[in-house]
Design an enzyme around this catalytic site. Structure first.
Site, PDB file in Angstrom:
ATOM      1  CG  HIS A 147      -0.253   0.018   2.541  1.00 13.15           C
ATOM      2  ND1 HIS A 147       0.172   1.171   3.133  1.00 13.15           N
ATOM      3  CD2 HIS A 147       0.083  -0.987   3.377  1.00 13.15           C
ATOM      4  CE1 HIS A 147       0.728   0.889   4.297  1.00 13.15           C
ATOM      5  NE2 HIS A 147       0.692  -0.420   4.468  1.00 13.15           N
ATOM      6  CB  CYS A 163       1.385  -3.797   5.100  1.00 13.59           C
ATOM      7  SG  CYS A 163      -0.196  -4.440   5.679  1.00 13.59           S
TER       8      CYS A 163
END
Length: 193
Positions: A147, A163
């Protein structure tokens, strides 16, 4: 495919290289942070085009191209105890995604994440940034994402809840290139089981 072969070729591509600074998206009026722009590099022969390979010890994400080439992006990765190596598929993509902390995040740091237990709408203040690629395994959402971020100072660090993050400008670029069902390899950190 051997990680060593992939790394050997990519390391050789950077020997002595000086990279120009790029720009990232930031809040209006905020100072723009300089970051390393994506760079095309040579990789080991035999790695198919159209895959993502994340090398956490290099803080690098590679989008593979034909002809033993790849685009190398600088990334931030998950903290040691939260980073999860493995092979995944991108089975969802979202622009300006909403975000809800995972139960583990709420349990670990309720003072930080509790106010967002019901979710946060997408936007510049959202921790997933401008775009998100959702990683699935065996048909299930792993809650791992590739992301964007509105905190460019976190690139090149291991601070996230698992992440991989790119600056917003670069996740927007990568998002356009990457189709659903793309295979993603998150390699183990050195010294981790």
């Amino acid at each position: 495919m051997l990680r060593r072969g992939f790394l050997k070729r990519t390391a050789a591509a950077f020997a002595g290289a000086t990279l120009p600074a790029g720009r990232v998206l930031a809040h209006e009026g905020a100072a723009q942070a300089a970051v390393i722009p994506p760079r095309e590099v040579a990789i080991a022969e035999g790695i198919p085009a159209g895959q993502i390979h994340v090398m956490p010890d290099e803080f690098a994400l590679y989008w593979t191209l034909p002809g033993a080439r790849a685009l190398r992006y600088a990334v931030g990765v998950g903290r040691d105890d939260l980073y999860e190596a493995g092979t995944f598929l991108i089975q969802a993509k979202k622009e300006w995604p909403s975000w809800t902390p995972t139960p583990g995040m709420l349990e670990r740091e309720p003072e930080v994440y509790g106010k967002w237990a019901d979710g946060m709408p997408g936007g510049i203040d959202n921790p997933l940034g401008a775009r998100a690629l959702y990683l699935f395994k065996d048909g299930y959402d792993t809650f791992l994402r590739i992301h964007g971020t509105n905190a460019p100072s976190t690139i090149g660090t291991a601070v996230s809840n698992g992440c991989a993050r790119l600056v917003n400008e670069q996740i927007i670029e990568l998002y356009e290139k990457v189709p659903l069902e793309t295979k993603v390899f998150l390699y183990p950190k050195v010294g981790m089981a």
